[in-house]
Design an enzyme around this catalytic site. Structure first.
Site, PDB file in Angstrom:
ATOM      1  N   ASP A   1       0.813  -1.183   0.232  1.00  0.00           N
ATOM      2  CA  ASP A   1       0.143   0.074  -0.135  1.00  0.00           C
ATOM      3  C   ASP A   1       0.886   1.303  -0.189  1.00  0.00           C
ATOM      4  O   ASP A   1       2.019   1.476   0.701  1.00  0.00           O
ATOM      5  CB  ASP A   1      -0.993  -0.122   1.311  1.00  0.00           C
ATOM      6  CG  ASP A   1      -1.897   1.112   1.236  1.00  0.00           C
ATOM      7  OD1 ASP A   1      -2.631   1.211   0.233  1.00  0.00           O
ATOM      8  OD2 ASP A   1      -1.809   1.960   2.207  1.00  0.00           O
TER       9      ASP A   1
ATOM     10  N   GLU B   1      14.628 -15.316  -0.653  1.00  0.00           N
ATOM     11  CA  GLU B   1      15.215 -16.410   0.290  1.00  0.00           C
ATOM     12  C   GLU B   1      14.098 -17.602   0.403  1.00  0.00           C
ATOM     13  O   GLU B   1      14.365 -18.905   0.625  1.00  0.00           O
ATOM     14  CB  GLU B   1      15.419 -15.982   1.787  1.00  0.00           C
ATOM     15  CG  GLU B   1      16.597 -14.844   1.704  1.00  0.00           C
ATOM     16  CD  GLU B   1      16.686 -14.278   3.239  1.00  0.00           C
ATOM     17  OE1 GLU B   1      15.785 -14.870   4.450  1.00  0.00           O
ATOM     18  OE2 GLU B   1      17.467 -13.397   3.536  1.00  0.00           O
TER      19      GLU B   1
END
Length: 537
Positions: free
Chosen positions: A201, A250
């Site tokens: 956002d 990751e």
């Protein structure tokens, strides 16, 4: 093999308006979980959930008090975990909203900063400033709030704090290392829970110009039109997203992030999706493009070029929780006035015809498509909500965003002939009232009905996987005035009539699907206005 997100169809769920399982009139996570098979059958690849975190709900959950828990209004963390597991069992990915520009004023950091007063180290995690004027009675600068009025509120001890949105949404100071550390742990919390990505956002707003300088002139900012400003689209945001990309990479399964980023140009938006930053950014310029062949073609070309320059897919969307639904918006003269603006009444039959054509065009374009809940039902904007029912925090403000976003947030109809149309289990009222006419637009009323909007979406999403590939480029073809025609790959063509009159042209092949009636006689196609057709060529 192409990454899943490069051509994914992602369905936005506004949790309070999707499905209410406990009967309190407000949608919840168990309700969403119960409706996941519907989304699988619709044919989408992923769902994006608007905020469900602990919140006072001053701005429908975009004022977050605790980023690591679920508001009891929507359920529990276990409900979120179960929803993610169920979605994955159905081969649906789950993207959640992240709100890093500001917190709720009820966040523990902000409450402690207020309690400790000027000089508190916690005040440095927000933008607290002394006021101007002889007694500090004036705001620290001339920035306006997007929701109207000044972007500053004075607290009891005399200092002021910055909030680019509602006063209940103080902006974080992203120059403070504790803020960056906190959000890295928030990312890991939800990634460990199994989410497949984040919608960020106000991704363009985290970094402000050093010193918070005045604009120097009177300005009224709007959610979708802020232009060049000292508090949006500063270059420093990109360092933040590079650090986030390293975290996302990751994790297995290609976890992604998509930016809600407003910038003055498409090339500036493309900066957010460079190879070491985020994966996608919303293409709001396309959303605001008029329904006119020349304007549409230019915007499609410009969008593809800007993203191709950085090796990113283009995204396409027509509606979301902040804008007038495209069944209404595309019929209005100035389609650029699309967010929070008071919509005008339109011919609903003509509006739906144009909306269906626009949706079928969007789903044929290269890149990723975002759908907003209810558009697959052809829901119109609700323009006659009573003032006492409205909950948009900007509604009662005199300036800035006008506060009419509630009209696109009305709970969707599932079944039955009277409100709440299966939204909740006991027939009680929903948090926003639904129109009487929505009985004919419910999932039940359209399910399996030839020619219904729901059937059109299901057919198009099935065909999208079969008739062209993500890597197939768009190639424009000659077409009559007011008509767009393009190919994707060797065997697919999309033709759209945006003109006022029926278009006649040589049929390129067999009709796969269409948004409205198409006739082919003796090799000549007749395509009515506001109609899109997909061809097998």
């Amino acid at each position: 093999m192409s990454s899943w997100w490069r051509d994914a169809v992602i369905y936005q769920i506004y949790p309070r308006s999707f499905a209410d399982l406990n009967g309190d009139g407000i949608g919840d996570l168990p309700g969403i979980r119960s409706r996941l098979p519907y989304l699988r059958d619709l044919g989408v690849d992923a769902v994006w959930l608007s905020p469900f975190y602990l919140s006072p709900q001053a701005d429908a959950g975009y004022d977050v008090a605790d980023y690591r828990t679920v508001d009891p209004l929507f359920g529990t963390v276990d409900d979120a975990r179960g929803l993610i597991l169920d979605a994955h069992e159905l081969d649906l990915r789950v993207i959640v909203d992240l709100v890093p520009n500001h917190s709720s004023d009820q966040h523990v950091w902000f409450q402690q900063a207020l309690a400790e007063g000027p000089g508190s180290p916690l005040r440095d995690r927000y933008h607290f400033r002394d006021g101007r004027g002889s007694q500090g009675e004036l705001p620290p600068n001339d920035w306006p709030s997007i929701f109207g009025g000044p972007a500053w509120t004075q607290v009891a001890d005399g200092q002021w704090y910055l909030h680019l949105f509602a006063s209940e949404q103080p902006d974080f100071n992203w120059d403070h290392p504790a803020v960056a550390d906190e959000f890295r742990t928030i990312l890991r919390f939800w990634l460990d829970l199994g989410v497949d990505g984040f919608r960020i956002d106000v991704a363009h707003g985290l970094v402000k110009e050093a010193g918070l300088p005045d604009i120097g002139h009177e300005a009224t900012w709007h959610l979708l039109d802020v232009g060049e400003s000292p508090c949006f689209d500063r270059d420093g945001v990109h360092d933040i997203y590079r650090s986030w990309r390293r975290i996302l990479d990751e994790y297995p399964g290609e976890r992604i992030a998509v930016a809600e980023a407003w910038a003055p140009t498409l090339s500036r938006v493309a900066n957010y999706v460079r190879p070491d930053e985020l994966h996608q950014a919303f293409n709001f310029s396309y959303l605001g493009t008029a329904w006119e062949a020349g304007a549409q073609r230019a915007m499609i070309d410009d969008s593809l070029a800007a993203n191709d320059n950085v090796g990113a897919p283009t995204t396409w969307t027509l509606s979301n929780h902040d804008v007038v639904r495209h069944t209404n918006r595309l019929m209005q003269v100035n389609t650029g006035e699309m967010a929070g603006k008071k919509p005008t009444a339109v011919d609903e039959v003509a509006g739906l015809r144009r909306a269906r054509a626009a949706s079928l065009l969007l789903l044929a374009l290269p890149g990723s498509a975002y759908l907003y809940q209810g558009e697959e039902l052809g829901l119109p904007e609700v323009i006659d909500l009573p003032p006492e029912a409205r909950q948009d925090p900007a509604f009662h403000r005199a300036t800035g965003q006008d506060g009419y976003r509630d009209g696109c947030r009305v709970p969707i109809p599932w079944s039955g002939t009277t409100a709440p149309y299966g939204f909740g289990p006991d027939g009680g009222p929903s948090w926003l009232p639904q129109p009487d006419a929505w009985a004919s637009l419910s999932v039940e009323a359209q399910d399996g009905v030839a020619g219904s909007t729901l059937t059109m979406y299901r057919e198009a999403l099935t065909l999208r996987r079969k008739v062209f590939a993500a890597a197939d480029p768009l190639t424009w073809r000659d077409a009559p005035t007011g008509v767009l025609a393009f190919d994707r790959g060797p065997a697919f063509r999309c033709t759209v009539n945006m003109g006022p009159d029926p278009a006649h042209f040589e049929a390129p092949g067999q009709v796969l699907t269409a948004s409205g009636p198409v006739t082919v006689e003796d090799g000549t196609a007749l395509l009515p206005p506001d109609t899109t057709v997909w061809w097998s060529i």
